[in-house]
Design an enzyme around this catalytic site. Structure first.
Site, mmCIF file in Angstrom:
data_model
loop_
_atom_site.group_PDB
_atom_site.id
_atom_site.type_symbol
_atom_site.label_atom_id
_atom_site.label_comp_id
_atom_site.label_asym_id
_atom_site.label_seq_id
_atom_site.Cartn_x
_atom_site.Cartn_y
_atom_site.Cartn_z
ATOM 1 N N ASP A 248 0.863 -1.181 0.000
ATOM 2 C CA ASP A 248 0.000 0.000 0.000
ATOM 3 C C ASP A 248 0.902 1.234 0.000
ATOM 4 O OD1 ASP A 248 -2.229 1.831 0.461
ATOM 5 O OD2 ASP A 248 -3.343 0.099 1.170
ATOM 6 N N HIS A 271 2.216 2.048 -3.200
ATOM 7 C CA HIS A 271 1.267 2.947 -3.853
ATOM 8 C C HIS A 271 1.736 4.393 -3.802
ATOM 9 C CE1 HIS A 271 -2.336 -0.050 -3.340
ATOM 10 N NE2 HIS A 271 -1.284 -0.585 -3.929
#
Length: 446
Positions: A248, A271
């Site tokens: 993430d 991310h």
């Protein structure tokens, strides 16, 4: 012949057994000597509290939680004390809280390996929010050459068989953060490694005066929601000179954060570095004075990103993303006021939005795998005072068939310097005075 063979075999077994026994005794003797040495060190240095001296086994199998907690409670009473987790040992630590207030300048020295319980079934429902919770601490440091291993493999559906998935569902859908700080001030985390957390690796909540330096965080790119560093309701934060890879956001900055400086970070996989998602469930979200600079990103999903939910309230102000090198990043520049963690069409259209103003993207260069910029701002609350300066993004040769054109709407501001691709120039329209009046008329004070 048979008698000779039996005699030879018997001698071999005797010699082998004697060798193994001697090796085991040598290991036990060495462990005892090390334990004795640690106890002597504790006696000679009243500021050092080694967990071995408090009964820890350090074999990676025995529960050493009580020993760590006992060492902590003793050290907490002495200014400048050090809780030592020594090298060459592995310590199984069950979920616990190490709390203050303690006398100042307490240090947790992690040179060995601390392990979270690997089996999901051993976690009680009351311990699922975090593995080690640091609470109400002032002037506290975690440092060392060791590792905090969350052993998060079993929490990921991709690593479970059908029986394990059924058992996991019976426990809870909640997953624990590895290391969490709550209501703490003047905190330093440096030099250690944190890996394989079931959820976030390092979280700061309601804290101030945070310094993170030279740490390594890693989880596989396919491990969901494993943010590297997660900030919430925290101010005066500096994160620097670290390597972060996760499934993430490498760094996630949430509501209530201000005066945050993130610099000299290597982010891969992950991310990118994100503000948000903000405003979920019509909540108030406030983020201001964020500087992200001198970053490298490789094969990440996003680069510099701001994401807000429709229906939210509050504002994002004074944010700068500067000097970011991207390589094969799917979309390097993102402002998304229509963020939805499910299918985008599953979220209702709403007129309210978190107002975004004063955002600068400066010297972002490299290659993108899908789209150079995605700036989807609200019709009711357009993004204002957005600056694009010296952006040079080329399509990756690896992903030529997937390349999309820039997408920008309802964003106002200015551009300067060389922009590549040139079509990004239309992403910041003039007329910000008009849009500013619209945003201010709806802005909810933070």
């Amino acid at each position: 012949m048979n008698l000779k063979l039996i005699t030879i075999c018997s001698l071999f077994v005797l010699v082998f057994t004697t060798s193994v026994t001697a090796a085991n005794q040598a290991h036990i003797k060495k462990s005892k000597m090390l334990n004795k040495k640690q106890k002597n060190d504790n006696w000679n240095n009243p500021f050092l509290f080694n967990v071995l001296a408090f009964g820890a086994k350090g074999d990676g199998l025995s529960d050493d939680s009580k020993a760590l907690l006992a060492a902590w409670k003793s050290a907490c009473k002495i200014s400048g004390a050090v809780v030592e987790v020594p090298s060459e040992f592995k310590f199984l630590i069950k979920p616990l809280t190490l709390q203050g207030p303690c006398l100042p300048n307490l240090v947790l020295q992690i040179d060995g390996i601390i392990l979270a319980p690997a089996k999901i079934g051993t976690w009680t429902k009351f311990s699922l929010y975090q593995w080690i919770n640091f609470k109400w601490l002032h002037n506290f440091t975690i440092q060392g050459s060791g590792t905090a291993d969350g052993q998060g493999y079993n929490w990921r559906d991709s690593s479970l068989n059908d029986t394990q998935k059924k058992k996991a569902k019976k426990i809870s859908s909640i997953k624990p953060t590895a290391l969490r700080f709550y209501a703490s001030y003047n905190i330093t985390v440096r030099d250690i490694s944190i890996k394989n957390s079931p959820l976030c690796h390092l979280k700061f909540d309601n804290s101030r005066g945070v310094k993170v330096n030279n740490i390594t965080i890693f989880s596989p790119g396919n491990s969901p929601n494993t943010d590297g560093i997660h900030l919430q309701n925290s101010q005066d934060v500096e994160i620097q000179h670290s390597n972060i890879g996760s499934g993430d956001d490498c760094v996630s900055i949430q509501t209530g954060c201000s005066n945050v400086h993130v610099h000299h970070i290597n982010c891969s996989p992950g991310h990118g570095i994100s503000l948000g998602g903000l405003g979920k469930g019509k909540s108030l979200a406030c983020v201001s004075n964020v500087l992200v600079e001198n970053i490298t990103m490789l094969n990440t999903l996003y680069g510099a990103r701001i994401k807000t939910w429709q229906g939210g309230l509050g504002s994002v102000k004074n944010v700068s993303f500067s000097n970011i090198q991207v390589t094969d990043v799917k979309c390097p520049i993102v402002i998304d006021q229509y963020y939805c963690d499910k299918n985008q069409y599953a979220c209702k259209n709403q007129t309210e939005a978190v107002a975004i103003s004063g955002v600068e993207f400066n010297q972002i260069t490299g290659t993108y795998a899908s789209q150079p910029i995605h700036m989807a701002c609200s019709i009711s609350f357009p993004c204002i005072d957005v600056v694009l300066d010296s952006i040079q993004l080329q399509p990756s040769k690896k992903h030529g068939a997937l390349i999309q054109q820039p997408l920008c709407s309802n964003s106002y501001g200015k551009s300067s310097g060389l922009l590549v691709p040139e079509s990004m120039d239309y992403c910041v329209r003039s007329g910000s005075d008009f849009s500013r009046r619209i945003s201010r008329s709806h802005d909810v004070s933070c």
